[in-house]
Design an enzyme around this catalytic site. Sequence first.
Site, mmCIF file in Angstrom:
data_model
loop_
_atom_site.group_PDB
_atom_site.id
_atom_site.type_symbol
_atom_site.label_atom_id
_atom_site.label_comp_id
_atom_site.label_asym_id
_atom_site.label_seq_id
_atom_site.Cartn_x
_atom_site.Cartn_y
_atom_site.Cartn_z
ATOM 1 N N SER A 116 -11.318 -1.341 -0.676
ATOM 2 C CA SER A 116 -10.025 -1.287 0.019
ATOM 3 C C SER A 116 -10.174 -1.590 1.489
ATOM 4 O O SER A 116 -9.256 -2.101 2.126
ATOM 5 C CB SER A 116 -9.427 0.118 -0.096
ATOM 6 O OG SER A 116 -8.905 0.368 -1.352
ATOM 7 N N ASP B 278 0.843 -1.200 0.000
ATOM 8 C CA ASP B 278 0.000 0.000 0.000
ATOM 9 C C ASP B 278 0.877 1.247 0.000
ATOM 10 O O ASP B 278 2.011 1.221 -0.499
ATOM 11 C CB ASP B 278 -0.951 -0.036 1.211
ATOM 12 C CG ASP B 278 -2.298 0.586 0.912
ATOM 13 O OD1 ASP B 278 -2.358 1.822 0.746
ATOM 14 O OD2 ASP B 278 -3.301 -0.147 0.860
ATOM 15 N N HIS C 155 -3.768 5.939 3.272
ATOM 16 C CA HIS C 155 -4.536 4.758 2.884
ATOM 17 C C HIS C 155 -3.973 3.492 3.517
ATOM 18 O O HIS C 155 -4.705 2.684 4.106
ATOM 19 C CB HIS C 155 -4.530 4.650 1.359
ATOM 20 C CG HIS C 155 -5.464 3.642 0.787
ATOM 21 N ND1 HIS C 155 -5.150 2.316 0.664
ATOM 22 C CD2 HIS C 155 -6.704 3.775 0.268
ATOM 23 C CE1 HIS C 155 -6.153 1.669 0.107
ATOM 24 N NE2 HIS C 155 -7.115 2.531 -0.148
#
Length: 491
Positions: free
Chosen positions: A420, A181, A223
């Site tokens: 996600s 990520d 994220h």
Amino acid sequence: MIAAGGLAGAAHAAQSSPAEPSTPVPIVAEDGQVMSYILNARNANPGQTRLVEKAIAAAGGVVVQSWPQIGVVVAHSDRASFRADVARSGGNALQSVGPTRTVPVLEGTPAEAQAPWGPGASDENKGKNKKANGDIESVTTPFTGDPDAREIDQWDLRLIKADQAHAITDGSRNVLVGVLDSGISPEHPDLKPNIDVASSVNCTEAGRPDTSADGWYPTTSDHGTHVAGTIAAARNGVGVVGVAPGVRLASVKVVSDEGYIYPEYAVCGFMWAGEHKMDVTNNSYYVDPFEFWCGDQPEQAAALEAVSRAVAWSTGRGVVNVAALGNSAVDLRTNTTDNGSPNDAATPTPRTINDTCKDMPAQLPGVVGVSSITSTGQLSYFSNRGLGETDVAAPGSSILSTVVNTRTGINGYGTKSGTSMASPHVAGVLALMKSAHPSFTPAQLTAKLRADATDTACSAPQLNRGPACEGTLEYNSYYGDGIVDALKAVQ
């Protein structure tokens, strides 16, 4: 997810007839512009890989990174004729070569590659960020220091019975989960106890592993920090708790500062996971710049082959890979169009896709594909779906987890929505399962995950958006084999 991608681990059905070619997207290289290429040796062995490296040099390119285990080489060149020249010089040793992006290399060529040009040789596209990926954020709240104060707000853990599983185990320290990520905040109080620094890496330096002390830190996106918290936020008396709070996390940074996950970054991430004996990886993205990489297009086929080899190699090394199905609200089995690719170009090319076109890593063999559901169990309106594409479902709407302000470094908590957010729930469940069943192979883990999932009948999706559900109670396009069950995972 980082980009509205998709995945699967079941048999993947056709989108349209393979007799109908996909729309070509020419990628033009110009003399003097440093472009990135991925090359596949015909056979995955060191000898063939070395021949490809020699062909690169003969064609005026520079080897940036070689993966002889899978016969994949990443190269840079500033010659417009490089692809044609290397194809000739590579002869029978070279299976395929293709560009990894539509624009010149922004990060430059790593000095270790001993390139005749310096880092940052091209400023084209500098500062350009990828468009929003579809994940939906809400207002964040600062760290308060209250003992597990936010665990009561984690409806998602209760829905998948993670709270009940924790009565049996929080997970083993022997289990390592790779978070492919944008990086993990190194000082977040809920994450710092579980980060395995030695196993963390930055893959965004042109696809070459960067083991510098802070290379894997998040720089422009939280994220990865949010995803990591869902998987394994520590049980430490503060904030939130992850699905598997006792396992370790590795930050495998595959997202550039501009928000792109190019093929060479993903290959590096999967290879690193396999080399460092990770048990699970979470992949909440699709590989840029194409939402779907088409095998009948030579400029896209090489990257599709290279990432496929890396995924298969990591699986063979004991890694079970989990990925998000994507946020485009399409049926991945029947979808025949892609209007947003390439996403690093000034203007995307609306195109027809066929059954050779795959969302990477989502639709690659052996990858567990995850759709997103709401707190009521409905399919989230944004979630991709599809018979033969959805393996299991997990919570992905308004998920509370760890966040960080990458400008100020302030850590806190906040909600995000997207597939996600669903995928890391499944990665966490698999980490618990591996803790309880340490001898299980990736195939056994995946089989148990699907067998344990709670059968869920077709229903209308949230806001009645997207293609209708197809299938049976036992297996359908929205839920796959069902909603994941953390309690059964540890029994």
